[in-house]
Design a protein around this motif. Structure first.
Motif, PDB file in Angstrom:
ATOM      1  N   GLU A  59       0.806  -1.219   0.000  1.00 20.02           N
ATOM      2  CA  GLU A  59       0.000   0.000   0.000  1.00 20.02           C
ATOM      3  C   GLU A  59       0.837   1.267   0.000  1.00 20.02           C
ATOM      4  O   GLU A  59       0.494   2.248  -0.659  1.00 20.02           O
ATOM      5  CB  GLU A  59      -0.925   0.001   1.219  1.00 20.02           C
ATOM      6  N   LEU A  60       1.913   1.252   0.785  1.00 26.06           N
ATOM      7  CA  LEU A  60       2.778   2.415   0.926  1.00 26.06           C
ATOM      8  C   LEU A  60       4.226   1.951   0.948  1.00 26.06           C
ATOM      9  O   LEU A  60       4.501   0.758   1.145  1.00 26.06           O
ATOM     10  CB  LEU A  60       2.455   3.169   2.226  1.00 26.06           C
ATOM     11  N   GLY A  61       5.162   2.897   0.787  1.00 24.35           N
ATOM     12  CA  GLY A  61       6.564   2.536   0.797  1.00 24.35           C
ATOM     13  C   GLY A  61       7.427   3.541   1.528  1.00 24.35           C
ATOM     14  O   GLY A  61       7.113   4.734   1.573  1.00 24.35           O
ATOM     15  N   ILE A  62       8.519   3.023   2.101  1.00 24.83           N
ATOM     16  CA  ILE A  62       9.488   3.832   2.836  1.00 24.83           C
ATOM     17  C   ILE A  62      10.856   3.562   2.228  1.00 24.83           C
ATOM     18  O   ILE A  62      11.280   2.404   2.118  1.00 24.83           O
ATOM     19  CB  ILE A  62       9.492   3.460   4.325  1.00 24.83           C
ATOM     20  N   LEU A  63      11.543   4.631   1.837  1.00 29.63           N
ATOM     21  CA  LEU A  63      12.876   4.536   1.247  1.00 29.63           C
ATOM     22  C   LEU A  63      13.853   5.325   2.102  1.00 29.63           C
ATOM     23  O   LEU A  63      13.502   6.394   2.605  1.00 29.63           O
ATOM     24  CB  LEU A  63      12.870   5.093  -0.176  1.00 29.63           C
ATOM     25  N   ILE A  64      15.074   4.816   2.241  1.00 27.09           N
ATOM     26  CA  ILE A  64      16.068   5.495   3.063  1.00 27.09           C
ATOM     27  C   ILE A  64      17.413   5.485   2.349  1.00 27.09           C
ATOM     28  O   ILE A  64      17.863   4.441   1.875  1.00 27.09           O
ATOM     29  CB  ILE A  64      16.238   4.820   4.446  1.00 27.09           C
ATOM     30  N   CYS A  65      18.033   6.658   2.287  1.00 31.91           N
ATOM     31  CA  CYS A  65      19.413   6.758   1.820  1.00 31.91           C
ATOM     32  C   CYS A  65      20.067   7.901   2.585  1.00 31.91           C
ATOM     33  O   CYS A  65      19.452   8.467   3.490  1.00 31.91           O
ATOM     34  CB  CYS A  65      19.513   6.922   0.300  1.00 31.91           C
ATOM     35  N   SER A  67      20.944  11.102   1.814  1.00 33.41           N
ATOM     36  CA  SER A  67      20.279  12.404   1.702  1.00 33.41           C
ATOM     37  C   SER A  67      18.773  12.285   1.473  1.00 33.41           C
ATOM     38  O   SER A  67      18.051  13.262   1.620  1.00 33.41           O
ATOM     39  CB  SER A  67      20.876  13.197   0.539  1.00 33.41           C
ATOM     40  N   GLY A  68      18.317  11.124   1.070  1.00 31.61           N
ATOM     41  CA  GLY A  68      16.923  10.933   0.698  1.00 31.61           C
ATOM     42  C   GLY A  68      16.641  11.302  -0.748  1.00 31.61           C
ATOM     43  O   GLY A  68      15.600  10.945  -1.291  1.00 31.61           O
ATOM     44  N   ASN A  69      17.560  11.992  -1.374  1.00 33.71           N
ATOM     45  CA  ASN A  69      17.324  12.491  -2.731  1.00 33.71           C
ATOM     46  C   ASN A  69      17.382  11.408  -3.809  1.00 33.71           C
ATOM     47  O   ASN A  69      16.489  11.326  -4.642  1.00 33.71           O
ATOM     48  CB  ASN A  69      18.323  13.591  -3.085  1.00 33.71           C
ATOM     49  N   GLY A  70      18.427  10.604  -3.817  1.00 31.62           N
ATOM     50  CA  GLY A  70      18.590   9.607  -4.873  1.00 31.62           C
ATOM     51  C   GLY A  70      17.438   8.629  -4.932  1.00 31.62           C
ATOM     52  O   GLY A  70      16.910   8.335  -6.013  1.00 31.62           O
ATOM     53  N   VAL A  71      17.024   8.136  -3.769  1.00 37.83           N
ATOM     54  CA  VAL A  71      15.926   7.165  -3.751  1.00 37.83           C
ATOM     55  C   VAL A  71      14.608   7.819  -4.155  1.00 37.83           C
ATOM     56  O   VAL A  71      13.782   7.206  -4.833  1.00 37.83           O
ATOM     57  CB  VAL A  71      15.816   6.436  -2.389  1.00 37.83           C
ATOM     58  N   ARG A  96       1.013  13.302   2.697  1.00 41.02           N
ATOM     59  CA  ARG A  96      -0.155  12.415   2.619  1.00 41.02           C
ATOM     60  C   ARG A  96      -1.433  13.232   2.413  1.00 41.02           C
ATOM     61  O   ARG A  96      -2.228  12.936   1.527  1.00 41.02           O
ATOM     62  CB  ARG A  96      -0.281  11.577   3.913  1.00 41.02           C
ATOM     63  N   GLN A  97      -1.646  14.261   3.234  1.00 43.18           N
ATOM     64  CA  GLN A  97      -2.896  15.023   3.204  1.00 43.18           C
ATOM     65  C   GLN A  97      -3.128  15.724   1.875  1.00 43.18           C
ATOM     66  O   GLN A  97      -4.231  15.704   1.345  1.00 43.18           O
ATOM     67  CB  GLN A  97      -2.894  16.074   4.323  1.00 43.18           C
ATOM     68  N   HIS A  98      -2.098  16.371   1.343  1.00 38.88           N
ATOM     69  CA  HIS A  98      -2.269  17.224   0.174  1.00 38.88           C
ATOM     70  C   HIS A  98      -1.816  16.596  -1.129  1.00 38.88           C
ATOM     71  O   HIS A  98      -2.301  16.985  -2.196  1.00 38.88           O
ATOM     72  CB  HIS A  98      -1.512  18.538   0.364  1.00 38.88           C
ATOM     73  N   ASN A  99      -0.844  15.674  -1.069  1.00 39.51           N
ATOM     74  CA  ASN A  99      -0.257  15.118  -2.295  1.00 39.51           C
ATOM     75  C   ASN A  99      -0.554  13.641  -2.498  1.00 39.51           C
ATOM     76  O   ASN A  99      -0.121  13.067  -3.486  1.00 39.51           O
ATOM     77  CB  ASN A  99       1.258  15.334  -2.304  1.00 39.51           C
ATOM     78  N   ASP A 100      -1.244  13.019  -1.553  1.00 38.38           N
ATOM     79  CA  ASP A 100      -1.520  11.589  -1.602  1.00 38.38           C
ATOM     80  C   ASP A 100      -0.235  10.801  -1.853  1.00 38.38           C
ATOM     81  O   ASP A 100      -0.219   9.838  -2.636  1.00 38.38           O
ATOM     82  CB  ASP A 100      -2.583  11.267  -2.658  1.00 38.38           C
ATOM     83  N   ALA A 101       0.856  11.215  -1.199  1.00 40.82           N
ATOM     84  CA  ALA A 101       2.137  10.513  -1.355  1.00 40.82           C
ATOM     85  C   ALA A 101       1.955   9.058  -0.953  1.00 40.82           C
ATOM     86  O   ALA A 101       1.340   8.759   0.064  1.00 40.82           O
ATOM     87  CB  ALA A 101       3.216  11.163  -0.497  1.00 40.82           C
ATOM     88  N   ASN A 102       2.473   8.166  -1.785  1.00 40.81           N
ATOM     89  CA  ASN A 102       2.395   6.744  -1.457  1.00 40.81           C
ATOM     90  C   ASN A 102       3.755   6.158  -1.089  1.00 40.81           C
ATOM     91  O   ASN A 102       3.860   4.994  -0.747  1.00 40.81           O
ATOM     92  CB  ASN A 102       1.705   5.948  -2.571  1.00 40.81           C
ATOM     93  N   MET A 103       4.786   6.990  -1.151  1.00 41.81           N
ATOM     94  CA  MET A 103       6.113   6.607  -0.665  1.00 41.81           C
ATOM     95  C   MET A 103       6.753   7.846  -0.046  1.00 41.81           C
ATOM     96  O   MET A 103       6.431   8.974  -0.429  1.00 41.81           O
ATOM     97  CB  MET A 103       7.005   6.081  -1.795  1.00 41.81           C
ATOM     98  N   ILE A 104       7.649   7.601   0.895  1.00 50.69           N
ATOM     99  CA  ILE A 104       8.474   8.687   1.429  1.00 50.69           C
ATOM    100  C   ILE A 104       9.930   8.273   1.337  1.00 50.69           C
ATOM    101  O   ILE A 104      10.260   7.083   1.308  1.00 50.69           O
ATOM    102  CB  ILE A 104       8.132   9.064   2.892  1.00 50.69           C
ATOM    103  N   SER A 105      10.788   9.285   1.322  1.00 49.23           N
ATOM    104  CA  SER A 105      12.222   9.038   1.436  1.00 49.23           C
ATOM    105  C   SER A 105      12.721   9.766   2.677  1.00 49.23           C
ATOM    106  O   SER A 105      12.259  10.864   3.004  1.00 49.23           O
ATOM    107  CB  SER A 105      12.971   9.496   0.181  1.00 49.23           C
TER     108      SER A 105
END
Length: 143
Positions: A59-65, A67-71, A96-105
């Motif tokens: 349903e959702l995703g979490i990415l970590i690097c 700086s967070g930028n590359g991922v 989430r509220q405004h952009n319906d983001a389904n992943m974060i970095s």
């Protein structure tokens, strides 16, 4: 139980492992790697995780690097992914509220582990508001 994809590069490996443990029992977490601190190419892990969110497998995703930028840049190459770089919980909530983001970095080299947990909590427990924001989100895809 909500299904979450998680992936990291070598700089984000430690945080990925901590976040996975933190989410145990609350969510079903699918780990797309990396599996050590050995140097890797983050797209090798981001593309499969983003594809799993895009297909609905997760349903959702979490990415970590570091700086967070590359991922984030890599994930956003996927047509149905809206990945937001989050360095504070308020950014995760708005994503989430405004952009319906389904992943974060998450930028592991720039925030504390405790703050990473707060960001993850806010992201996973905030809903999209829809309404006036839906029209804007509908205009994001370019094809």
């Amino acid at each position: 139980m909500k299904k979450i994809a998680i992936a990291a590069d070598h700089a984000g490996f430690e945080y990925k492992e901590l976040i996975k443990k933190y989410l145990e029992g609350k969510y079903e977490v699918q780990d797309f790697g990396t599996y050590s601190t050995d140097s890797v190419d983050y797209p090798d892990f981001v593309h499969p995780s983003a594809s799993s969110v895009e297909s609905g497998e997760n349903e959702l995703g979490i990415l970590i690097c570091g700086s967070g930028n590359g991922v984030q840049i890599t994930a956003n190459k996927h047509q149905k992914i809206r990945c937001a770089l989050c360095w504070m919980p308020e950014i995760a909530a708005l994503a989430r509220q405004h952009n319906d983001a389904n992943m974060i970095s998450i930028p592991a080299r720039f925030i504390s582990k405790e703050l990473a947990f707060e960001i993850v909590d806010k992201f996973l427990n905030t809903d999209f508001e829809g309404g006036r924001h839906q029209n804007r989100v509908d205009k994001i895809a370019f094809c």
